[in-house]
Design an enzyme around this catalytic site. Structure first.
Site, PDB file in Angstrom:
ATOM      1  CD  GLN A 104      -2.570  -1.156   2.856  1.00 54.11           C
ATOM      2  OE1 GLN A 104      -3.405  -0.738   3.092  1.00 54.11           O
ATOM      3  NE2 GLN A 104      -1.776  -1.976   3.677  1.00 54.11           N
ATOM      4  CG  ASN A 105       4.128   1.255   2.168  1.00 51.65           C
ATOM      5  OD1 ASN A 105       2.896   1.480   2.976  1.00 51.65           O
ATOM      6  ND2 ASN A 105       5.144   0.539   3.019  1.00 51.65           N
ATOM      7  CG  HIS A 108      -2.997   2.344  -1.827  1.00 55.21           C
ATOM      8  ND1 HIS A 108      -3.019   2.319  -0.663  1.00 55.21           N
ATOM      9  CD2 HIS A 108      -4.334   1.916  -2.338  1.00 55.21           C
ATOM     10  CE1 HIS A 108      -4.173   1.784  -0.105  1.00 55.21           C
ATOM     11  NE2 HIS A 108      -4.896   1.480  -1.263  1.00 55.21           N
ATOM     12  CB  CYS A 150      -2.758  14.036 -22.869  1.00 57.96           C
ATOM     13  SG  CYS A 150      -0.842  13.948 -22.132  1.00 57.96           S
ATOM     14  CB  CYS A 179       1.698  17.053 -19.434  1.00 56.00           C
ATOM     15  SG  CYS A 179       1.807  15.912 -20.570  1.00 56.00           S
ATOM     16  CB  CYS A 185      -0.484  17.831 -23.799  1.00 52.05           C
ATOM     17  SG  CYS A 185      -1.173  17.541 -22.050  1.00 52.05           S
ATOM     18  N   GLY A 210       2.698  -4.258   8.925  1.00 51.38           N
ATOM     19  CA  GLY A 210       2.608  -2.948   9.110  1.00 51.38           C
ATOM     20  C   GLY A 210       1.675  -2.388   8.583  1.00 51.38           C
ATOM     21  CB  SER A 237      -4.195   0.405  10.444  1.00 50.76           C
ATOM     22  OG  SER A 237      -4.448   1.204   9.200  1.00 50.76           O
ATOM     23  CD  GLU A 261      -1.451  -0.606  18.190  1.00 51.10           C
ATOM     24  OE1 GLU A 261      -1.178  -0.475  19.322  1.00 51.10           O
ATOM     25  OE2 GLU A 261      -2.295   0.276  17.296  1.00 51.10           O
TER      26      GLU A 261
HETATM   27  P1  OAD Z   1      -1.363   3.404   8.648  1.00 48.33           P
HETATM   28  O1  OAD Z   1      -0.590   4.527   9.088  1.00 48.33           O
HETATM   29  O2  OAD Z   1      -2.847   2.980   8.918  1.00 48.33           O
HETATM   30  O3  OAD Z   1      -1.099   2.163   9.842  1.00 48.33           O
HETATM   31  C1  OAD Z   1       0.356   1.984  10.071  1.00 48.33           C
HETATM   32  C2  OAD Z   1       0.533   0.461  10.860  1.00 48.33           C
HETATM   33  O4  OAD Z   1       1.795   0.291  11.120  1.00 48.33           O
HETATM   34  C3  OAD Z   1      -0.125   0.332  12.157  1.00 48.33           C
HETATM   35  O5  OAD Z   1      -1.061  -0.781  12.178  1.00 48.33           O
HETATM   36  C4  OAD Z   1       0.782   0.521  13.260  1.00 48.33           C
HETATM   37  O6  OAD Z   1       0.647  -0.110  14.256  1.00 48.33           O
HETATM   38  C5  OAD Z   1       1.951  -0.219  12.451  1.00 48.33           C
HETATM   39  N1  OAD Z   1       3.314  -0.008  12.673  1.00 48.33           N
HETATM   40  C6  OAD Z   1       3.982   1.289  13.096  1.00 48.33           C
HETATM   41  N2  OAD Z   1       5.576   1.095  13.097  1.00 48.33           N
HETATM   42  C7  OAD Z   1       5.631  -0.078  12.937  1.00 48.33           C
HETATM   43  C8  OAD Z   1       6.788  -0.816  12.905  1.00 48.33           C
HETATM   44  N3  OAD Z   1       7.904  -0.556  13.229  1.00 48.33           N
HETATM   45  N4  OAD Z   1       6.650  -2.304  12.486  1.00 48.33           N
HETATM   46  C9  OAD Z   1       5.495  -2.916  12.351  1.00 48.33           C
HETATM   47  N5  OAD Z   1       4.441  -2.207  12.111  1.00 48.33           N
HETATM   48  C10 OAD Z   1       4.405  -0.768  12.562  1.00 48.33           C
HETATM   49  O7  OAD Z   1      -0.893   2.563   7.607  1.00 48.33           O
HETATM   50  P2  OAD Z   1      -1.458   1.514   6.363  1.00 48.33           P
HETATM   51  O8  OAD Z   1      -2.027   0.808   6.958  1.00 48.33           O
HETATM   52  O9  OAD Z   1      -0.323   1.427   5.253  1.00 48.33           O
HETATM   53  O10 OAD Z   1      -3.694   5.086   1.580  1.00 48.33           O
HETATM   54  O11 OAD Z   1      -2.384   2.711   5.732  1.00 48.33           O
HETATM   55  C11 OAD Z   1      -3.275   2.443   4.772  1.00 48.33           C
HETATM   56  C12 OAD Z   1      -3.558   3.322   3.937  1.00 48.33           C
HETATM   57  O12 OAD Z   1      -4.222   4.426   4.227  1.00 48.33           O
HETATM   58  C13 OAD Z   1      -2.435   3.942   2.926  1.00 48.33           C
HETATM   59  O13 OAD Z   1      -1.940   3.308   1.878  1.00 48.33           O
HETATM   60  C14 OAD Z   1      -2.860   5.192   2.703  1.00 48.33           C
HETATM   61  C15 OAD Z   1      -3.687   5.725   3.823  1.00 48.33           C
HETATM   62  O14 OAD Z   1      -4.355   6.776   4.056  1.00 48.33           O
HETATM   63  C16 OAD Z   1      -4.130   6.127   0.664  1.00 48.33           C
HETATM   64  O15 OAD Z   1      -3.469   7.245   0.636  1.00 48.33           O
HETATM   65  C17 OAD Z   1      -5.070   5.751  -0.336  1.00 48.33           C
END
Ligand code: OAD
Length: 246
Positions: free
Chosen positions: A105-106, A123, A134, A151, A154, A191, A193, A219
């Site tokens: 998702q990164n 994402h 364009c 761009c 264009c 890593g 949520s 967590e």
């Molecule tokens: P979040 O910021 O929602 O969640 C980060 C997760 O990483 C949490 O569950 C933390 O507990 C965990 N975490 C933090 N540090 C850590 C570490 N050192 N090792 C392991 N886990 C750790 O990030 P995403 O779940 O990636 O979307 O968020 C999902 C999407 O929401 C993103 O892609 C973005 C955001 O809005 C868009 O922009 C469309």
């Protein structure tokens, strides 16, 4: 043997006996590289800013300069970061298991910079731009960007090549990711949520297709029922431990 260690040893044995692994990664895997997460903790991005002001098509339409300033700031921040041992461990996983697909998702590109060979950017990427006129998409690694960027073909206004809230996932990306989730024997969730869909649903697809699902996080995230094994701790520590577990 402490619980976490025995979970890691069992998982590693499973990975050695397995041919296909898929990994769903989220912002937490890049946290140790210095990239802020979106949720959790006072420094997280969505504590500082509202997603609807920066990460929606409406926000961009309203104020493209504001949105671009934020993305340009994130590009600069990520450009100064390096992959961490968590990213590196997923590269090493390729020596253990023939077929490893990272579904991330990164948008930071750190898996690729670490050397992972098959990465699906669910994402999109901070490092691609798309023309609003364009439709041409291009890789663009300039830091900082001349704002607002235009761009080369264009002259139209460029937008970040990321998926915003309210936008669909590219159908081919969505299909490839679902196929990787449905076809794997072990599914690692690292890593995230687990609250943003459809990405989070990939864990359910994997589980329903019979994969063992293991979550690495500080967590438990929002994936509850889909997770078989939970490994607590920073992924920059626990993923290297997984690779060396006996
Ligand atoms: P979040 O910021 O929602 O969640 C980060 C997760 O990483 C949490 O569950 C933390 O507990 C965990 N975490 C933090 N540090 C850590 C570490 N050192 N090792 C392991 N886990 C750790 O990030 P995403 O779940 O990636 O979307 O968020 C999902 C999407 O929401 C993103 O892609 C973005 C955001 O809005 C868009 O922009 C469309």
């Amino acid at each position: 043997m402490p619980h976490a260690e025995s979970v890691l040893a069992q998982l590693r044995a499973r990975l050695t006996a397995t041919t296909r692994v898929a990994v769903l990664s989220g912002a937490g895997i890049s946290a140790a590289s210095g990239v802020p997460t979106f949720r959790g903790g006072p420094d997280s991005l969505w504590e500082q800013e509202r997603p609807q002001d920066l990460a929606t098509p409406e926000a961009f339409h309203r104020d493209p300069d504001k949105v671009w300033r934020w993305y340009d700031w994130r590009r600069g921040l990520v450009a100064a970061c390096r992959p961490n041992p968590g990213h590196a461990a997923l590269v090493s996983l390729e020596a253990l298991t023939a077929d490893v697909t990272i579904l991330t998702q990164n948008v930071d590109g750190l898996h690729q910079r670490a050397g992972s060979r098959r990465v699906i950017e669910y994402h999109g990427s901070l490092w691609t731009v798309r023309c609003t006129a364009c439709g041409r998409e291009a890789r663009d690694e300039r830091v900082p960007l001349p704002l607002p960027p235009r761009c080369g073909a264009c002259g139209g206004l460029l937008r970040p090549g990321v998926v915003w809230f309210g936008e669909p996932i590219d159908p081919q990306v969505r299909r490839e990711a679902a196929d990787a989730a449905a076809g794997c024997d072990v599914f690692l969730v690292v890593g995230t949520s687990g609250v943003v869909h459809p990405a989070a649903g990939l864990a359910g697809i994997a589980k329903q297709a019979g994969a063992r699902v293991a979550e690495f996080n500080l967590e438990p995230g929002g994936l509850g029922g889909w997770v078989d094994d939970f490994v607590p701790g920073g992924a920059e520590t626990t993923l290297p431990q997984l690779l060396s577990a006996r």
